[in-house]
Write an enzyme that holds these catalytic residues in place. Structure first.
Site, PDB file in Angstrom:
ATOM      1  N   ALA A 274       0.840  -1.202   0.000  1.00  0.00           N
ATOM      2  CA  ALA A 274       0.000   0.000   0.000  1.00  0.00           C
ATOM      3  C   ALA A 274       0.870   1.244   0.000  1.00  0.00           C
ATOM      4  O   ALA A 274       1.944   1.269   0.596  1.00  0.00           O
ATOM      5  CB  ALA A 274      -0.894  -0.007   1.234  1.00  0.00           C
ATOM      6  N   LYS A 275       0.381   2.291  -0.663  1.00  0.00           N
ATOM      7  CA  LYS A 275       1.102   3.562  -0.660  1.00  0.00           C
ATOM      8  C   LYS A 275       0.639   4.369   0.558  1.00  0.00           C
ATOM      9  O   LYS A 275      -0.171   5.292   0.450  1.00  0.00           O
ATOM     10  CB  LYS A 275       0.853   4.325  -1.965  1.00  0.00           C
ATOM     11  CG  LYS A 275       1.733   3.810  -3.096  1.00  0.00           C
ATOM     12  CD  LYS A 275       1.523   4.572  -4.388  1.00  0.00           C
ATOM     13  CE  LYS A 275       2.142   5.935  -4.386  1.00  0.00           C
ATOM     14  NZ  LYS A 275       3.620   5.937  -4.531  1.00  0.00           N
ATOM     15  N   ILE A 276       1.142   3.955   1.719  1.00  0.00           N
ATOM     16  CA  ILE A 276       0.803   4.607   2.989  1.00  0.00           C
ATOM     17  C   ILE A 276       1.836   5.710   3.218  1.00  0.00           C
ATOM     18  O   ILE A 276       3.043   5.444   3.187  1.00  0.00           O
ATOM     19  CB  ILE A 276       0.854   3.587   4.143  1.00  0.00           C
ATOM     20  CG1 ILE A 276      -0.160   2.460   3.898  1.00  0.00           C
ATOM     21  CG2 ILE A 276       0.607   4.273   5.483  1.00  0.00           C
ATOM     22  CD1 ILE A 276      -0.070   1.304   4.878  1.00  0.00           C
TER      23      ILE A 276
END
Ligand code: PMP
Length: 303
Positions: free
Chosen positions: A150-152
């Site tokens: 995920a692009k957290i």
């Protein structure tokens, strides 16, 4: 050039889109972001958004990880983005930054009982790694194991440490390893090697972000060059002996790597396979290749 944002469910001038200092995402990195490219085709007087749906599909998956209730469907997100860019009326290459975030002005480390919001803005942006060939170093900072898909926003602090370490040591980009020492990726790019006539890239379990450009390149290599990509753990020393090496990413497109840790990759020039893929990719993202036109979303109604 006026720029706008979609912020708190309306379109506003970019300069008016402000969040409060108690916003949860600002303190704890509790946001999912995306980066989407818009590529200007001057001949057609058209701006093409590349793999628009795929980016919002990944954002939806990331929101599940962070328990963010993204109240728009993928279709709605695509429509909002197109309308935003139409308002901005950009006539050059741009970058679109959507963010789904814990918008509650409430402190305390958690994911639950916090309200969420979505915003998106866009701005003109040329090449990310503005060099013909990147000079890289392997980083002392590792790419972490947890939720790498995920692009957290909070996950990017390691990448920022790695990038600045590389920059301060005179390199353009860092190559991060996994905690157990295998090659993972750049700080905002996936990495490919050409070695013994084969394309090789770290596998999903090597703590990489499953890049959309990575998928595109795997597809193009197969369809257009008849080359299969092997996804497997890559040893650090394989970087030094590869014939070619390149990065892939939405911001970086396909960027050749010329040297790693003060060793030339191949003869230090842009390799044959890398060059072919760069040419193909550049044509496709500008909407010039009918075979792959489905990946492009034209923004302006009348070209
Ligand atoms: N890895 C990281 C850590 C990234 O931030 C990015 C950019 N999104 C990529 C790889 C490449 O992914 P994509 O091709 O989807 O942009």
């Amino acid at each position: 050039m006026s720029s706008y944002a979609y912020f708190q469910k309306q379109f506003v001038p970019l300069s008016e889109a402000k969040i409060g200092i108690m916003t949860h995402a600002f303190h704890y990195g509790t946001a999912i972001f995306e980066g989407i490219r818009g590529n200007w085709n001057s001949k057609q007087q058209q701006l093409y958004l590349f793999c628009l749906r795929e980016h919002y599909e990944r954002m939806h998956r990331g929101c599940k990880d962070l328990k963010i209730n993204l109240s728009h469907t993928v279709n709605e997100l695509c429509q909002i983005t197109i309308e935003l860019i139409e308002r901005c009326d950009f006539r050059e290459d741009i970058y679109v930054r959507p963010v789904a975030y814990k918008s509650a002005e409430s402190l305390g480390v958690r994911l639950h009982d916090l309200k969420d919001d979505f915003l998106v803005f866009a701005f003109p942006w040329g090449p990310y790694l503005d060099v013909d060939k990147a000079k890289c170093s392997t980083s002392s900072w590792r790419r972490p194991n947890e939720v790498p898909q995920a692009k957290i926003t909070g996950l990017y602090v390691n990448s920022a440490l790695a990038k600045t370490e590389a920059w301060e040591n005179g390199f353009h980009e860092a190559i991060m390893l996994t905690p157990d020492g295998y090659v993972s990726e750049g700080t905002g790019e996936n990495i490919f090697l050409v070695t013994g006539g084969k394309l090789v890239t770290p596998a999903s379990y090597n703590n990489i972000l499953m890049g959309i450009t990575r998928n595109v390149v795997i597809t193009l290599a197969q369809n257009e060059l008849g080359m299969e990509t092997i996804e497997r753990p890559v040893d650090r020393c394989e970087l030094y002996t590869a014939d070619e090496c390149f990065f892939t990413g939405t911001a970086a497109n396909i960027t050749p790597v010329g040297a790693i840790d003060h060793r030339n990759v191949g003869n230090g020039e842009i390799g044959e396979i890398t060059g072919k893929l760069q040419q193909l990719y550049s044509d496709i993202i500008q909407g010039n290749n009918p075979k792959y036109f489905d990946w492009c979303t034209p923004v302006y109604k009348k070209a």
